[in-house]
Motif scaffolding. Structure first.
Motif, PDB file in Angstrom:
ATOM      1  N   GLY A  75       0.826  -1.214   0.000  1.00  0.00           N
ATOM      2  CA  GLY A  75       0.000   0.000   0.000  1.00  0.00           C
ATOM      3  C   GLY A  75       0.854   1.254   0.000  1.00  0.00           C
ATOM      4  O   GLY A  75       0.610   2.203  -0.753  1.00  0.00           O
ATOM      5  N   LEU A  76       1.895   1.239   0.822  1.00  0.00           N
ATOM      6  CA  LEU A  76       2.757   2.416   0.932  1.00  0.00           C
ATOM      7  C   LEU A  76       3.526   2.653  -0.369  1.00  0.00           C
ATOM      8  O   LEU A  76       3.652   3.786  -0.833  1.00  0.00           O
ATOM      9  N   ALA A  77       4.018   1.564  -0.959  1.00  0.00           N
ATOM     10  CA  ALA A  77       4.774   1.707  -2.210  1.00  0.00           C
ATOM     11  C   ALA A  77       3.906   2.356  -3.285  1.00  0.00           C
ATOM     12  O   ALA A  77       4.350   3.274  -3.988  1.00  0.00           O
ATOM     13  N   VAL A  78       2.658   1.873  -3.389  1.00  0.00           N
ATOM     14  CA  VAL A  78       1.772   2.441  -4.405  1.00  0.00           C
ATOM     15  C   VAL A  78       1.490   3.912  -4.107  1.00  0.00           C
ATOM     16  O   VAL A  78       1.527   4.759  -5.007  1.00  0.00           O
ATOM     17  N   SER A  79       1.245   4.238  -2.840  1.00  0.00           N
ATOM     18  CA  SER A  79       0.907   5.636  -2.566  1.00  0.00           C
ATOM     19  C   SER A  79       2.131   6.546  -2.636  1.00  0.00           C
ATOM     20  O   SER A  79       1.992   7.718  -2.984  1.00  0.00           O
ATOM     21  N   VAL A  80       3.318   6.016  -2.335  1.00  0.00           N
ATOM     22  CA  VAL A  80       4.520   6.842  -2.516  1.00  0.00           C
ATOM     23  C   VAL A  80       4.690   7.165  -4.001  1.00  0.00           C
ATOM     24  O   VAL A  80       4.911   8.321  -4.388  1.00  0.00           O
ATOM     25  N   ALA A  81       4.546   6.142  -4.839  1.00  0.00           N
ATOM     26  CA  ALA A  81       4.706   6.360  -6.282  1.00  0.00           C
ATOM     27  C   ALA A  81       3.664   7.355  -6.786  1.00  0.00           C
ATOM     28  O   ALA A  81       4.002   8.373  -7.405  1.00  0.00           O
ATOM     29  N   ALA A  82       2.390   7.074  -6.480  1.00  0.00           N
ATOM     30  CA  ALA A  82       1.322   7.934  -6.992  1.00  0.00           C
ATOM     31  C   ALA A  82       1.387   9.323  -6.342  1.00  0.00           C
ATOM     32  O   ALA A  82       1.239  10.344  -7.024  1.00  0.00           O
ATOM     33  N   GLY A  83       1.595   9.363  -5.030  1.00  0.00           N
ATOM     34  CA  GLY A  83       1.599  10.636  -4.297  1.00  0.00           C
ATOM     35  C   GLY A  83       2.724  11.546  -4.748  1.00  0.00           C
ATOM     36  O   GLY A  83       2.535  12.749  -4.913  1.00  0.00           O
ATOM     37  N   CYS A  84       3.910  10.970  -4.967  1.00  0.00           N
ATOM     38  CA  CYS A  84       5.040  11.797  -5.388  1.00  0.00           C
ATOM     39  C   CYS A  84       4.816  12.331  -6.801  1.00  0.00           C
ATOM     40  O   CYS A  84       5.015  13.525  -7.054  1.00  0.00           O
ATOM     41  N   VAL A  85       4.387  11.460  -7.695  1.00  0.00           N
ATOM     42  CA  VAL A  85       4.191  11.900  -9.079  1.00  0.00           C
ATOM     43  C   VAL A  85       3.118  12.991  -9.141  1.00  0.00           C
ATOM     44  O   VAL A  85       3.340  14.072  -9.697  1.00  0.00           O
ATOM     45  N   LEU A  86       1.968  12.719  -8.509  1.00  0.00           N
ATOM     46  CA  LEU A  86       0.885  13.711  -8.537  1.00  0.00           C
ATOM     47  C   LEU A  86       1.274  14.983  -7.785  1.00  0.00           C
ATOM     48  O   LEU A  86       0.959  16.098  -8.207  1.00  0.00           O
ATOM     49  N   GLY A  87       1.973  14.802  -6.656  1.00  0.00           N
ATOM     50  CA  GLY A  87       2.375  15.953  -5.849  1.00  0.00           C
ATOM     51  C   GLY A  87       3.366  16.835  -6.588  1.00  0.00           C
ATOM     52  O   GLY A  87       3.268  18.057  -6.570  1.00  0.00           O
ATOM     53  N   LEU A  88       4.345  16.200  -7.258  1.00  0.00           N
ATOM     54  CA  LEU A  88       5.324  16.971  -8.036  1.00  0.00           C
ATOM     55  C   LEU A  88       4.623  17.726  -9.154  1.00  0.00           C
ATOM     56  O   LEU A  88       4.892  18.891  -9.409  1.00  0.00           O
ATOM     57  N   PHE A  89       3.696  17.027  -9.772  1.00  0.00           N
ATOM     58  CA  PHE A  89       2.961  17.615 -10.884  1.00  0.00           C
ATOM     59  C   PHE A  89       2.135  18.816 -10.427  1.00  0.00           C
ATOM     60  O   PHE A  89       2.236  19.904 -10.986  1.00  0.00           O
ATOM     61  N   THR A  90       1.347  18.627  -9.381  1.00  0.00           N
ATOM     62  CA  THR A  90       0.482  19.730  -8.941  1.00  0.00           C
ATOM     63  C   THR A  90       1.293  20.859  -8.316  1.00  0.00           C
ATOM     64  O   THR A  90       0.905  22.017  -8.409  1.00  0.00           O
ATOM     65  N   GLY A  91       2.415  20.505  -7.668  1.00  0.00           N
ATOM     66  CA  GLY A  91       3.232  21.564  -7.071  1.00  0.00           C
ATOM     67  C   GLY A  91       3.907  22.403  -8.137  1.00  0.00           C
ATOM     68  O   GLY A  91       4.129  23.593  -7.965  1.00  0.00           O
ATOM     69  N   TYR A  92       4.250  21.757  -9.251  1.00  0.00           N
ATOM     70  CA  TYR A  92       5.003  22.429 -10.304  1.00  0.00           C
ATOM     71  C   TYR A  92       4.096  23.313 -11.151  1.00  0.00           C
ATOM     72  O   TYR A  92       4.439  24.432 -11.491  1.00  0.00           O
ATOM     73  N   PHE A  93       2.915  22.785 -11.485  1.00  0.00           N
ATOM     74  CA  PHE A  93       1.981  23.554 -12.300  1.00  0.00           C
ATOM     75  C   PHE A  93       0.941  24.207 -11.405  1.00  0.00           C
ATOM     76  O   PHE A  93      -0.051  23.583 -11.030  1.00  0.00           O
ATOM     77  N   ARG A  94       1.181  25.466 -11.086  1.00  0.00           N
ATOM     78  CA  ARG A  94       0.329  26.174 -10.126  1.00  0.00           C
ATOM     79  C   ARG A  94      -1.139  26.157 -10.529  1.00  0.00           C
ATOM     80  O   ARG A  94      -2.024  26.044  -9.704  1.00  0.00           O
ATOM     81  N   LYS A  95      -1.392  26.280 -11.826  1.00  0.00           N
ATOM     82  CA  LYS A  95      -2.782  26.378 -12.284  1.00  0.00           C
ATOM     83  C   LYS A  95      -3.520  25.079 -11.998  1.00  0.00           C
ATOM     84  O   LYS A  95      -4.663  25.075 -11.551  1.00  0.00           O
ATOM     85  N   VAL A  96      -2.836  23.951 -12.275  1.00  0.00           N
ATOM     86  CA  VAL A  96      -3.434  22.653 -12.011  1.00  0.00           C
ATOM     87  C   VAL A  96      -3.737  22.538 -10.518  1.00  0.00           C
ATOM     88  O   VAL A  96      -4.803  22.112 -10.095  1.00  0.00           O
ATOM     89  N   GLU A  97      -2.743  22.982  -9.731  1.00  0.00           N
ATOM     90  CA  GLU A  97      -2.884  22.865  -8.283  1.00  0.00           C
ATOM     91  C   GLU A  97      -4.075  23.658  -7.793  1.00  0.00           C
ATOM     92  O   GLU A  97      -4.850  23.189  -6.967  1.00  0.00           O
ATOM     93  N   LYS A  98      -4.236  24.843  -8.348  1.00  0.00           N
ATOM     94  CA  LYS A  98      -5.315  25.711  -7.915  1.00  0.00           C
ATOM     95  C   LYS A  98      -6.675  25.043  -8.118  1.00  0.00           C
ATOM     96  O   LYS A  98      -7.543  25.098  -7.263  1.00  0.00           O
TER      97      LYS A  98
END
Ligand SMILES: Nc1ncnc2c1ncn2[C@@H]1O[C@H](COP(=O)(O)OP(=O)(O)OP(=O)(O)O)[C@@H](O)[C@H]1O
Ligand SMILES: [Mg+2]
Lengths: 263, 267
Positions: A75-98
């Motif tokens: 469970g943790l491996a899947v959420s680390v993979a998904a959470g990091c990818v999505l988190g990096l993405f939303t953190g990088y693209f402010r508009k998406v994050e908003k």
């Protein structure tokens, strides 16, 4: 530093740190023995330890422990993979994050335990719904911390890399990622402890192995010492996981603590 | 040879005024400046006149609204391997050791690890920090960090060096030491430098020319050639020529101030 010296320095620290735990264990041992609490409901630690020993001798402790550990790690491996990818993405693209922020905040508040019946309806009683509840519980802290970490990267570092002629990929991988690493790891450790909580819930419903199952089964069969044995094992699992995650974290962010005493 | 030509550069921002309404704030207007190849040019002017704004534009970090900027007779490009910038806040990567910080620009240019190591060590030696190559930035003093930041841009040998008040955060003594160090390094290989400072003395000591800006409109008001002999040393601060130039600058600024009341703040 010699071993002797090291022990002399760390020993007092160890004693003062474990004073609270020791007092608690003592109280726990005494309370059922002198009749403050009925010993049928609260087994003293010595009895729990014995029950754990017997469970271990039958090979059951290891079995349940490993099953829970495996579920947590998957469970943790899947959420680390998904959470990091999505988190990096939303953190990088402010508009998406908003546009996603409100949704994510709502999801984070949505308890994995409350959603468990939904997961069972959708994915059945097997491993999949267990993995998903663990995944759900740990995904949000990882995702949101990663996203915050990326947003909070000191802009002067990015600007300075830009003036050196850095490509976007270089800035992302070699500036933003390492700068956000401390916060990402905080999220992962938080996620890890949520995983251990979620695995208990997952194993209490429709499972026939795992520490959560051990706890609920012992309670149903009125094997109170084993029940406490299961609870203690879960605490050990949580502490152990946190310890390992902390080790990984320090190996990545050692620069924060490094003290150099000359070559 | 002209390295940078700025012609009638305009830059404005939209900011909220005290009533919360959006308002146009003209920062640079009619900004003209030539920077010659291999010269040390200082930019001085009152706070908020647009020095950093111009530097950021040259660094490719910001846009301009109209006018023309040529670097090496070509339109200014946002991405370039030929520029280096030293920030007041050092901007070192805290997770990298001193040497790895120096290697960043070389890494970006695709040099091999062995070459990076060789070059970074050479520049660390130049700024006297070889003994600290394996330290992390937070283990260094402010002066040492700024040395690392300077060595980091020197290491990849950009043709145009931009420095935004690099010594402003340092104590007076460290500042004087670094000024002399920068002089020595620059006099050895004469890269083009645009240097922002609030200190007239610093500008005179280091520069071939000092450009004075006015604010609102932010543009070049005067340019003074500093004809002190080179190589310049510590002692030049106390020389009669230095005092003479300082007097000339002061009276010029006073005249400017009388002509244009918004031009003040550093006398
Ligand atoms: N991104 C921005 N948005 C809005 N206004 C800005 C922006 N950047 C700069 N300004 C404004 O432009 C003006 C000039 O700023 P700039 O930083 O260039 O001044 P400066 O000459 O470097 O001043 P100092 O000597 O204090 O560093 C200031 O009034 C500032 O508020
Ligand atoms: Mg400025």
């Amino acid at each position: 530093m010699t071993l002797r010296k090291r022990i002399l320095i760390t020993a007092p620290d160890f004693f003062s740190r474990s004073a609270g735990l020791a007092a608690f264990l003592l109280l726990w041992e005494i309370a059922p023995r002198i009749g403050w609490v009925r010993s049928t409901y609260l087994s003293p630690p010595s009895v729990v330890l014995r029950a754990l020993y017997l469970l271990a001798a039958r090979g059951e402790l290891a079995k349940h422990f490993l099953v829970s550990l495996e579920r947590v790690l998957i469970g943790l491996a899947v959420s680390v993979a998904a959470g990091c990818v999505l988190g990096l993405f939303t953190g990088y693209f402010r508009k998406v994050e908003k546009s996603l922020d409100l949704l994510f905040q709502a999801f984070r508040q949505m308890s994995a335990f409350a959603l468990f019946p939904v997961f069972i309806l959708l994915f059945g009683l097997g491993e999949l719904s267990k993995t998903i509840i663990i995944f759900w519980a740990s995904l949000w802290p990882i995702l949101l911390n990663t996203s915050t970490g990326v947003k909070n990267v000191d802009t002067i570092l990015v600007r300075s890399a830009k003036t050196m002629g850095a490509s976007r990929a270089y800035i992302f991988l070699r500036v933003i990622l390492p700068a956000a690493a401390p916060e990402i790891f905080t999220g992962i450790r938080l996620g890890g402890s949520y995983c251990v909580m979620a695995v208990v819930a997952a194993e209490m419903i429709g499972a026939n192995s795992g520490l959560g199952y051990l706890v609920i089964y012992s309670e149903e069969t009125f094997n109170v010492p084993e029940m406490y044995g299961g609870i203690v094992s879960l605490a050990v699992l949580g502490i152990g996981l946190n310890y390992i995650l902390k080790k990984i974290e320090t190996s990545f962010t050692s620069w924060k603590h490094e003290i150099i005493s000359g070559e | 040879m002209v390295k940078v030509q700025a012609r009638q550069v305009e830059r404005h921002f939209f900011v909220r005024n005290s009533l919360g309404k959006k308002e146009r704030l003209g920062v640079l207007s009619g900004f003209d400046l030539d920077i010659y190849e291999g010269e040390f040019l200082s930019l001085v002017g009152p706070s908020g006149c647009g020095k950093t704004t111009f530097l950021n534009i040259l660094a490719g970090l910001d846009d301009y609204d109209s006018g023309e900027i040529l670097v090496d007779h070509k339109r200014l490009e946002k991405h370039s391997f030929d520029r280096g910038m030293v920030f007041q806040g050092y901007a070192l990567f805290p997770w990298r050791t001193v040497r790895k910080n120096l290697e960043a620009g070389l890494e970006i240019r695709g040099l091999s690890p062995a070459e990076r190591r060789r070059i970074s060590r050479r520049y660390l030696e130049l700024v006297g920090l070889l003994a600290f190559e394996n330290h992390y930035p937070h283990q260094l003093s402010g002066g040492m960090r700024q040395r690392v930041a300077i060595a980091r841009v020197l290491a990849y040998e950009p043709g145009l060096l931009l420095m935004d008040e690099p010594f402003a955060a340092l104590d007076a003594q460290t500042r004087e030491v670094l000024q002399i160090e920068l002089l020595k390094i620059w006099e050895a290989d004469k890269k083009t430098i645009l240097f922002i400072t609030h200190s007239i003395d610093e500008a005179i000591l280091l520069s071939d020319r000092v450009a004075f800006m006015s604010s609102a409109p932010g543009r070049i008001q005067d340019i003074i050639t500093i004809d002190l002999p080179r190589p310049r040393t510590e002692e030049i601060r106390n020389s009669a020529e230095f005092a003479g130039i300082r007097r000339r600058v002061s009276s010029l600024l006073r005249n400017d101030f009388l002509k244009n009341m918004s031009f003040g703040g550093y006398l």
